[in-house]
Write a protein that holds these residues in place. Structure first.
Motif, PDB file in Angstrom:
ATOM      1  N   ARG A  90       0.845  -1.183   0.000  1.00 44.65           N
ATOM      2  CA  ARG A  90       0.000   0.000   0.000  1.00 44.65           C
ATOM      3  C   ARG A  90       0.879   1.230   0.000  1.00 44.65           C
ATOM      4  NH1 ARG A  90      -2.787   0.829   5.696  1.00 44.65           N
ATOM      5  NH2 ARG A  90      -1.533   2.589   6.266  1.00 44.65           N
ATOM      6  N   GLY A  91       0.277   2.345  -0.271  1.00 44.10           N
ATOM      7  CA  GLY A  91       1.016   3.595  -0.254  1.00 44.10           C
ATOM      8  C   GLY A  91       1.545   3.957  -1.630  1.00 44.10           C
ATOM      9  N   ASN A  92       2.387   4.975  -1.635  1.00 45.40           N
ATOM     10  CA  ASN A  92       2.961   5.490  -2.871  1.00 45.40           C
ATOM     11  C   ASN A  92       4.350   6.041  -2.582  1.00 45.40           C
ATOM     12  OD1 ASN A  92       2.546   7.993  -1.596  1.00 45.40           O
ATOM     13  ND2 ASN A  92       0.507   8.184  -2.483  1.00 45.40           N
ATOM     14  N   ARG A  93       4.935   6.724  -3.552  1.00 48.25           N
ATOM     15  CA  ARG A  93       6.294   7.245  -3.341  1.00 48.25           C
ATOM     16  C   ARG A  93       6.349   8.206  -2.162  1.00 48.25           C
ATOM     17  NH1 ARG A  93       8.644   8.695  -9.207  1.00 48.25           N
ATOM     18  NH2 ARG A  93       6.677   9.774  -9.267  1.00 48.25           N
ATOM     19  N   PHE A  94       5.302   9.024  -2.005  1.00 48.09           N
ATOM     20  CA  PHE A  94       5.302   9.981  -0.905  1.00 48.09           C
ATOM     21  C   PHE A  94       5.270   9.274   0.448  1.00 48.09           C
ATOM     22  CE2 PHE A  94       3.004  12.639   2.191  1.00 48.09           C
ATOM     23  CZ  PHE A  94       3.927  13.668   2.298  1.00 48.09           C
ATOM     24  N   SER A  95       4.387   8.281   0.615  1.00 44.42           N
ATOM     25  CA  SER A  95       4.304   7.595   1.909  1.00 44.42           C
ATOM     26  C   SER A  95       5.593   6.817   2.196  1.00 44.42           C
ATOM     27  CB  SER A  95       3.080   6.678   1.974  1.00 44.42           C
ATOM     28  OG  SER A  95       3.136   5.668   0.998  1.00 44.42           O
ATOM     29  N   ARG A  96       6.227   6.267   1.158  1.00 39.16           N
ATOM     30  CA  ARG A  96       7.508   5.578   1.377  1.00 39.16           C
ATOM     31  C   ARG A  96       8.593   6.578   1.780  1.00 39.16           C
ATOM     32  NH1 ARG A  96       4.997   2.250  -2.255  1.00 39.16           N
ATOM     33  NH2 ARG A  96       5.703   3.268  -4.149  1.00 39.16           N
ATOM     34  N   TRP A  97       8.561   7.769   1.188  1.00 38.77           N
ATOM     35  CA  TRP A  97       9.502   8.821   1.557  1.00 38.77           C
ATOM     36  C   TRP A  97       9.287   9.230   3.023  1.00 38.77           C
ATOM     37  CZ3 TRP A  97       8.467  13.927   3.018  1.00 38.77           C
ATOM     38  CH2 TRP A  97       9.588  14.749   3.146  1.00 38.77           C
ATOM     39  N   VAL A  98       8.023   9.412   3.419  1.00 37.23           N
ATOM     40  CA  VAL A  98       7.711   9.753   4.820  1.00 37.23           C
ATOM     41  C   VAL A  98       8.280   8.682   5.748  1.00 37.23           C
ATOM     42  CG1 VAL A  98       5.835   9.952   6.515  1.00 37.23           C
ATOM     43  CG2 VAL A  98       5.670  11.149   4.323  1.00 37.23           C
ATOM     44  N   GLY A  99       8.114   7.408   5.377  1.00 40.07           N
ATOM     45  CA  GLY A  99       8.648   6.320   6.187  1.00 40.07           C
ATOM     46  C   GLY A  99      10.167   6.378   6.311  1.00 40.07           C
ATOM     47  N   ARG A 100      10.847   6.623   5.203  1.00 39.04           N
ATOM     48  CA  ARG A 100      12.321   6.702   5.241  1.00 39.04           C
ATOM     49  C   ARG A 100      12.790   7.882   6.084  1.00 39.04           C
ATOM     50  NH1 ARG A 100      11.499   5.457  -0.182  1.00 39.04           N
ATOM     51  NH2 ARG A 100      11.948   7.611  -0.796  1.00 39.04           N
ATOM     52  N   ASN A 119       6.776   2.580  24.065  1.00 39.57           N
ATOM     53  CA  ASN A 119       5.803   3.108  23.114  1.00 39.57           C
ATOM     54  C   ASN A 119       6.462   3.491  21.798  1.00 39.57           C
ATOM     55  OD1 ASN A 119       3.503   2.895  24.727  1.00 39.57           O
ATOM     56  ND2 ASN A 119       3.876   4.868  25.705  1.00 39.57           N
ATOM     57  N   TRP A 120       7.767   3.743  21.814  1.00 38.09           N
ATOM     58  CA  TRP A 120       8.495   4.097  20.589  1.00 38.09           C
ATOM     59  C   TRP A 120       8.486   2.951  19.583  1.00 38.09           C
ATOM     60  CZ3 TRP A 120       9.457   8.828  19.247  1.00 38.09           C
ATOM     61  CH2 TRP A 120       9.570   9.806  20.232  1.00 38.09           C
ATOM     62  N   ASP A 121       8.318   1.730  20.040  1.00 42.81           N
ATOM     63  CA  ASP A 121       8.283   0.574  19.131  1.00 42.81           C
ATOM     64  C   ASP A 121       7.208   0.766  18.057  1.00 42.81           C
ATOM     65  OD1 ASP A 121      10.081  -0.368  21.003  1.00 42.81           O
ATOM     66  OD2 ASP A 121       8.754  -1.919  21.787  1.00 42.81           O
ATOM     67  N   PHE A 122       6.050   1.289  18.462  1.00 36.98           N
ATOM     68  CA  PHE A 122       4.946   1.487  17.518  1.00 36.98           C
ATOM     69  C   PHE A 122       5.345   2.465  16.415  1.00 36.98           C
ATOM     70  CE2 PHE A 122       1.149   3.851  16.152  1.00 36.98           C
ATOM     71  CZ  PHE A 122       0.379   2.802  15.652  1.00 36.98           C
ATOM     72  N   PHE A 123       5.987   3.573  16.790  1.00 37.96           N
ATOM     73  CA  PHE A 123       6.361   4.589  15.808  1.00 37.96           C
ATOM     74  C   PHE A 123       7.438   4.078  14.860  1.00 37.96           C
ATOM     75  CE2 PHE A 123       4.671   6.890  19.469  1.00 37.96           C
ATOM     76  CZ  PHE A 123       3.618   7.547  18.851  1.00 37.96           C
ATOM     77  N   VAL A 124       8.419   3.363  15.396  1.00 39.20           N
ATOM     78  CA  VAL A 124       9.428   2.752  14.523  1.00 39.20           C
ATOM     79  C   VAL A 124       8.732   1.811  13.543  1.00 39.20           C
ATOM     80  CG1 VAL A 124      11.425   1.197  14.429  1.00 39.20           C
ATOM     81  CG2 VAL A 124      11.308   2.964  16.208  1.00 39.20           C
ATOM     82  N   GLY A 125       7.822   0.986  14.061  1.00 40.80           N
ATOM     83  CA  GLY A 125       7.101   0.037  13.216  1.00 40.80           C
ATOM     84  C   GLY A 125       6.289   0.703  12.122  1.00 40.80           C
ATOM     85  N   VAL A 126       5.603   1.798  12.450  1.00 33.67           N
ATOM     86  CA  VAL A 126       4.800   2.510  11.448  1.00 33.67           C
ATOM     87  C   VAL A 126       5.701   3.080  10.353  1.00 33.67           C
ATOM     88  CG1 VAL A 126       3.356   4.558  11.046  1.00 33.67           C
ATOM     89  CG2 VAL A 126       2.829   3.012  12.932  1.00 33.67           C
ATOM     90  N   MET A 186       6.919   0.258   8.156  1.00 40.18           N
ATOM     91  CA  MET A 186       5.811  -0.185   7.311  1.00 40.18           C
ATOM     92  C   MET A 186       5.630   0.770   6.129  1.00 40.18           C
ATOM     93  SD  MET A 186       1.758  -0.560   8.298  1.00 40.18           S
ATOM     94  CE  MET A 186       1.497   1.208   8.472  1.00 40.18           C
ATOM     95  N   LEU A 187       5.644   2.079   6.400  1.00 41.22           N
ATOM     96  CA  LEU A 187       5.482   3.060   5.329  1.00 41.22           C
ATOM     97  C   LEU A 187       6.661   3.012   4.359  1.00 41.22           C
ATOM     98  CD1 LEU A 187       4.121   6.127   7.350  1.00 41.22           C
ATOM     99  CD2 LEU A 187       2.841   4.648   5.789  1.00 41.22           C
ATOM    100  N   ALA A 188       7.889   2.955   4.891  1.00 40.21           N
ATOM    101  CA  ALA A 188       9.080   2.950   4.038  1.00 40.21           C
ATOM    102  C   ALA A 188       9.101   1.754   3.100  1.00 40.21           C
ATOM    103  CB  ALA A 188      10.346   2.972   4.895  1.00 40.21           C
ATOM    104  N   LEU A 189       8.649   0.594   3.587  1.00 42.32           N
ATOM    105  CA  LEU A 189       8.652  -0.619   2.764  1.00 42.32           C
ATOM    106  C   LEU A 189       7.390  -0.749   1.913  1.00 42.32           C
ATOM    107  CD1 LEU A 189      10.124  -3.200   5.310  1.00 42.32           C
ATOM    108  CD2 LEU A 189      11.325  -1.938   3.511  1.00 42.32           C
ATOM    109  N   GLY A 190       6.420   0.134   2.139  1.00 36.01           N
ATOM    110  CA  GLY A 190       5.175   0.080   1.381  1.00 36.01           C
ATOM    111  C   GLY A 190       4.348  -1.155   1.690  1.00 36.01           C
ATOM    112  N   LEU A 191       4.402  -1.615   2.938  1.00 41.51           N
ATOM    113  CA  LEU A 191       3.692  -2.836   3.330  1.00 41.51           C
ATOM    114  C   LEU A 191       2.286  -2.543   3.825  1.00 41.51           C
ATOM    115  CD1 LEU A 191       6.520  -4.590   5.354  1.00 41.51           C
ATOM    116  CD2 LEU A 191       5.775  -5.100   3.026  1.00 41.51           C
ATOM    117  N   LYS A 192       1.410  -3.466   3.579  1.00 40.06           N
ATOM    118  CA  LYS A 192       0.061  -3.404   4.136  1.00 40.06           C
ATOM    119  C   LYS A 192       0.021  -4.397   5.294  1.00 40.06           C
ATOM    120  CE  LYS A 192      -4.797  -3.926   2.970  1.00 40.06           C
ATOM    121  NZ  LYS A 192      -5.749  -4.353   1.937  1.00 40.06           N
TER     122      LYS A 192
END
Length: 194
Positions: free
Chosen positions: A12-22, A53-60, A63-69
């Protein structure tokens, strides 16, 4: 890996969401991903250790950087206005712990109903120190006949280690030890809670 599960990972996502993740991974200390998720349309990803609680943010961000659903479990009571849509967009699946078939039964049913479902969870079940991990994810994987892909979140190296997939076929206690061994090298943000 069973042949009927072989398919490209749900994305899921696109180039922008993957960029946000990176960018997020860089801002949180320069996280990297080592290893690769298998090509499968269904799996359970136990992520450990879970100490902050930081685990969740790292995980999100990962997930965004890899474009995973990915999906995750949440108590049904938190899926309310105004955060309901955001939690569901992030992959949240509401579960009712009081339901007759229990969380394991509800999730086995979800795996049977959904063509694609990659479920990420924390096997400790909490951020505080526990003496034993919850085994429900192994019962889910065994009953639904889907792979478990252990992931180690190592704050000492700022690395997400994706371990090889394993099918759960034997004694649940022995299978739990296999999963624990795969992620044993990882150090949580608060190691005293691991």
């Amino acid at each position: 890996m069973p042949e009927h599960l072989r398919a490209p990972l749900p994305t899921r996502g696109n180039r922008f969401s993957r960029w946000v993740g990176r960018v997020g991974m860089r801002l949180l200390g320069g996280w990297k991903v080592e290893g690769q998720l298998p090509d499968t349309r269904q799996a359970i990803i136990p992520v450990a250790p879970h100490t902050s609680n930081w685990d969740f943010f790292v995980g999100v961000f990962v997930m965004l950087a890899l474009g995973l659903k990915l999906s995750y479990l949440g108590k049904h009571t938190i899926f309310r206005f105004p955060v309901n849509q955001l939690l569901r967009w992030l992959g949240g699946i509401p579960v009712d712990r009081r339901a007759a078939q229990g969380v394991v039964g509800q999730m086995v049913e979800q795996f049977q109903q959904r063509h694609e479902l990659i479920l990420a969870l924390a096997p400790e079940g909490t951020r505080t120190r526990v003496t034993e991990w919850k085994k429900g994810f192994l019962h889910m994987a065994k009953a639904a006949q889907i792979p478990v892909v252990p992931v180690a979140m190592d704050f000492s190296r700022k690395v997400i280690d994706i371990c090889p997939a394993m099918m759960i076929t034997g004694d649940i206690d022995a299978e739990l030890q296999r999963v624990k061994q795969a992620v044993a090298h990882a150090v949580g943000k608060n190691p005293q809670h691991a």
